[in-house]
Design an enzyme around this catalytic site. Structure first.
Site, PDB file in Angstrom:
ATOM      1  N   MET A  16       0.898  -1.438   0.396  1.00 27.29           N
ATOM      2  CA  MET A  16       0.241  -0.423  -0.369  1.00 27.29           C
ATOM      3  C   MET A  16       1.086   1.175   0.233  1.00 27.29           C
ATOM      4  SD  MET A  16      -3.292  -0.886   2.604  1.00 27.29           S
ATOM      5  CE  MET A  16      -4.155   1.086   2.580  1.00 27.29           C
ATOM      6  N   GLY A  17       1.838   1.095   0.387  1.00 20.83           N
ATOM      7  CA  GLY A  17       2.916   2.262   0.425  1.00 20.83           C
ATOM      8  C   GLY A  17       3.488   2.473  -0.631  1.00 20.83           C
TER       9      GLY A  17
ATOM     10  N   ARG B 153      13.764   1.484   5.347  1.00 12.46           N
ATOM     11  CA  ARG B 153      15.467   1.318   6.205  1.00 12.46           C
ATOM     12  C   ARG B 153      15.937   0.447   5.638  1.00 12.46           C
ATOM     13  NH1 ARG B 153      12.754  -2.097  11.368  1.00 12.46           N
ATOM     14  NH2 ARG B 153      11.786  -3.929   9.792  1.00 12.46           N
TER      15      ARG B 153
ATOM     16  N   VAL C 213       3.542   1.532   8.368  1.00 10.27           N
ATOM     17  CA  VAL C 213       4.464   0.962   8.844  1.00 10.27           C
ATOM     18  C   VAL C 213       3.920  -0.189   9.125  1.00 10.27           C
ATOM     19  CG1 VAL C 213       7.072   2.272   8.679  1.00 10.27           C
ATOM     20  CG2 VAL C 213       5.577   2.507  10.804  1.00 10.27           C
TER      21      VAL C 213
ATOM     22  N   SER D  75      -8.426   2.828   3.536  1.00  8.79           N
ATOM     23  CA  SER D  75      -8.997   1.762   3.141  1.00  8.79           C
ATOM     24  C   SER D  75      -8.716   0.761   1.424  1.00  8.79           C
ATOM     25  CB  SER D  75      -9.930   1.584   3.936  1.00  8.79           C
ATOM     26  OG  SER D  75     -10.891   0.248   3.624  1.00  8.79           O
TER      27      SER D  75
ATOM     28  N   LYS E 128     -11.610   3.588  11.575  1.00  6.98           N
ATOM     29  CA  LYS E 128     -10.874   3.164  10.571  1.00  6.98           C
ATOM     30  C   LYS E 128     -10.975   1.461  11.552  1.00  6.98           C
ATOM     31  CE  LYS E 128      -8.907   1.673   6.898  1.00  6.98           C
ATOM     32  NZ  LYS E 128      -8.065  -0.559   7.468  1.00  6.98           N
TER      33      LYS E 128
ATOM     34  N   HIS F  12     -14.328   0.521  11.185  1.00  6.02           N
ATOM     35  CA  HIS F  12     -14.721   0.016   9.776  1.00  6.02           C
ATOM     36  C   HIS F  12     -14.855  -1.525   9.304  1.00  6.02           C
ATOM     37  CE1 HIS F  12     -12.618  -0.265   5.573  1.00  6.02           C
ATOM     38  NE2 HIS F  12     -13.005  -0.045   4.583  1.00  6.02           N
ATOM     39  N   ASN F  13     -13.151  -1.283   9.868  1.00  8.58           N
ATOM     40  CA  ASN F  13     -12.356  -2.850   9.657  1.00  8.58           C
ATOM     41  C   ASN F  13     -13.583  -4.110  10.526  1.00  8.58           C
ATOM     42  OD1 ASN F  13     -10.196  -1.372   8.147  1.00  8.58           O
ATOM     43  ND2 ASN F  13      -8.705  -2.609   9.400  1.00  8.58           N
TER      44      ASN F  13
ATOM     45  N   GLU G  54     -15.782  -4.682   8.554  1.00  9.20           N
ATOM     46  CA  GLU G  54     -16.011  -5.330   7.468  1.00  9.20           C
ATOM     47  C   GLU G  54     -15.496  -7.175   7.822  1.00  9.20           C
ATOM     48  OE1 GLU G  54     -11.359  -6.235   5.986  1.00  9.20           O
ATOM     49  OE2 GLU G  54     -11.819  -3.975   5.633  1.00  9.20           O
ATOM     50  N   TYR G  55     -14.790  -6.955   9.206  1.00  7.17           N
ATOM     51  CA  TYR G  55     -15.147  -9.146   9.648  1.00  7.17           C
ATOM     52  C   TYR G  55     -16.225  -9.428   9.605  1.00  7.17           C
ATOM     53  CZ  TYR G  55     -10.489  -9.035  11.719  1.00  7.17           C
ATOM     54  OH  TYR G  55      -9.311  -9.217  11.783  1.00  7.17           O
TER      55      TYR G  55
ATOM     56  N   LYS H 251      -5.617  -9.590  11.411  1.00  4.73           N
ATOM     57  CA  LYS H 251      -4.827  -8.985  11.869  1.00  4.73           C
ATOM     58  C   LYS H 251      -3.753  -7.853  13.389  1.00  4.73           C
ATOM     59  CE  LYS H 251      -2.402  -8.102   7.840  1.00  4.73           C
ATOM     60  NZ  LYS H 251      -2.017  -6.855   6.490  1.00  4.73           N
TER      61      LYS H 251
ATOM     62  N   ARG I  55     -12.639 -16.337  13.315  1.00  8.59           N
ATOM     63  CA  ARG I  55     -11.368 -16.940  12.738  1.00  8.59           C
ATOM     64  C   ARG I  55     -10.795 -17.516  13.658  1.00  8.59           C
ATOM     65  NH1 ARG I  55      -9.929 -11.538   9.394  1.00  8.59           N
ATOM     66  NH2 ARG I  55     -11.566 -10.572   8.061  1.00  8.59           N
TER      67      ARG I  55
END
Length: 465
Positions: free
Chosen positions: A1-2, A21, A62, A116, A170, A173-174, A177-178, A248, A275
């Site tokens: 995504m970065g 890095r 990160v 997202s 967020k 939101h996640n 989503e779950y 995550k 999960r």
């Protein structure tokens, strides 16, 4: 995504300096994409600060946790007052609140931005949920709205609120989503077990559903996943994937936060538990040969009526998941003084993000008409949708139980709905029991005050306030 956010920024005219890095990652990015925009590479944070002109904006992508603190600490040594740090990862909002306060004391702007959309959204336009001081946001607002998704010309990015508001939103939101993904997985599982439908047949069903009220990114990609063949075997790829779902942590954080705020977030929490159960693969394999289940329940064969019932049940359960999620948002806003605009959140989730759906237009309209609505289920549109779904919703839950197919998200959504619509439930007995063993007292429905019954003594009731 970065990487893709960097490319997105460059495509919108930004001068982008990239740093990792691991120098090999930086060099690889430049080799692949430097011709696509105004990019320069930095070999150190000091060099990054020298190349960028003040006031600088630094976007961090990160892993959440200590890595973010380490990066902020290192950046604070090379940046100047007036520069802004944007944490675009999935940081826990409590950490973001702390970091925002520390950065402000150091004279640095700080934005905790929920982003997202995955890798594709990062490149083509994500949904962005920036939180922090209004002044910090104004410094980077043009840049963030520029790279966000657009729906009907409206950017899927808006100022959320102070300190950790963006990352809180967020996180929820996640969590939604779950729940959404778990409901889809239960739909897939039930139709396979009850009707013997193949992945290909289910792909066609989900494609059809994506043309109606269930239209969403997740329904769309479910059809794509189910339709994908495995090149090695020629059968459906989904059948070759191990049935262990990873996570995550944002779903767990959402449930933990709901418990702290006293919000009954049952659907999202059941999705987290599901999960965890999926991760117990070795135990499940052993249990399959030991534990009894229903007998005489094989596949019922083709049944379009049941497919339609599942669609209705899925839609109703989805309403409940969003109702719980928005109740959580309201509770967090009140607890932390953020003054969240719930209608604006529905607006910026319509594009770019993982839970984008036609459904969100309805939510946006509800909050435009009734900003203080305590629960989405009370809105006339959703009242009617839930009323229409009663028979099929209950039928699907019953049949899943009869077939021994676990549907925790469907069942908990229905149980929550039934609990919420009751004027009087069984908690009176709970309070009686609590008073019996712990003298916790209770309130009466016929007069004011707190009371305790001396259950094991003389049985007398006494007023305690």
């Amino acid at each position: 995504m970065g990487e893709n956010l960097a490319r997105n920024l460059a495509s919108h005219g930004a001068h982008v300096v990239v740093y990792n890095r691991t120098r090999k990652r930086t060099d690889g990015f430049m080799a692949a994409y430097s011709a696509g925009g105004d990019f320069r590479a930095a070999g150190s944070l000091e060099e990054l600060a020298r190349i960028l002109k003040p006031p600088r904006a630094i976007l961090l992508m990160v892993k959440a946790g200590s890595a973010v603190d380490e990066a902020i600490d290192s950046l604070s040594k090379v940046l100047e007052p007036g520069d802004t740090i944007i944490d675009g990862g999935n940081s826990l909002f409590h950490d973001t609140r702390r970091r925002a306060e520390a950065s402000e004391k150091a004279g640095l702007g700080f934005i905790g931005a929920g982003v997202s959309g995955g890798e594709e959204g990062a490149l083509r336009g994500p949904s962005i949920m920036p939180g922090g001081s209004r002044a910090s946001y104004e410094r980077v607002a043009e840049m963030l709205t520029g790279i966000s998704a657009k729906v009907d010309g409206t950017p899927c990015c808006a100022y959320i609120g102070p300190d950790g508001a963006g990352h809180f939103v967020k996180m929820v939101h996640n969590g939604i989503e779950y729940a959404d993904i778990q409901l889809i997985a239960e739909t897939y599982d039930f139709l396979r077990q009850a009707l013997g439908m193949t992945p290909g047949e289910l792909a066609a069903v989900f494609r059809e559903w994506n043309e109606g009220e269930l239209q969403s990114y997740l329904i769309e990609i479910t059809a794509n996943v189910l339709a994908k063949d495995d090149g090695a075997s020629g059968s459906a790829l989904v059948d070759a994937i191990v049935d262990q779902a990873e996570q995550k942590g944002t779903g767990r954080w959402t449930s933990e936060s709901a418990l702290e705020l006293g919000v009954p977030l049952t659907g999202i929490t059941e999705a987290v538990f599901a999960r965890i159960v999926s991760s117990q693969k070795a135990q499940r394999v052993k249990a399959a040969d030991i534990l009894a289940g229903p007998t005489g329940r094989g596949s019922a064969g083709p049944n379009p009526g049941l497919v339609d019932d599942v669609r209705e049940a899925l839609y109703a359960s989805k309403i409940v998941a969003y109702a719980q999620g928005f109740e959580h948002l309201r509770a967090g806003s009140k607890e932390f003084g953020w003054d969240l605009d719930l209608g604006a959140l529905a607006t910026i989730w319509r594009g770019g993000c993982i839970i984008r759906a036609r459904f969100l237009d309805r939510i946006k309209d509800v909050y435009a008409e009734s900003p203080d609505l305590p629960n989405l289920m009370l809105a006339p549109f959703f009242q009617q949708a839930l009323a229409t779904a009663q028979k099929p919703w209950r039928s699907v839950v019953k049949q899943a139980v009869d077939h021994g197919v676990p549907i925790p998200a469907f069942a908990s959504s229905l149980a929550y709905y039934d609990g919420y619509r009751r004027a009087r439930g069984p908690a009176n007995l709970i309070q009686g029991l609590r008073d019996y063993f712990g003298s916790h007292t209770y309130h009466r429905s016929d007069r004011e005050g707190s009371f305790h019954t001396r259950w094991a003594q003389d049985g007398a009731e006494v007023r305690t306030d």
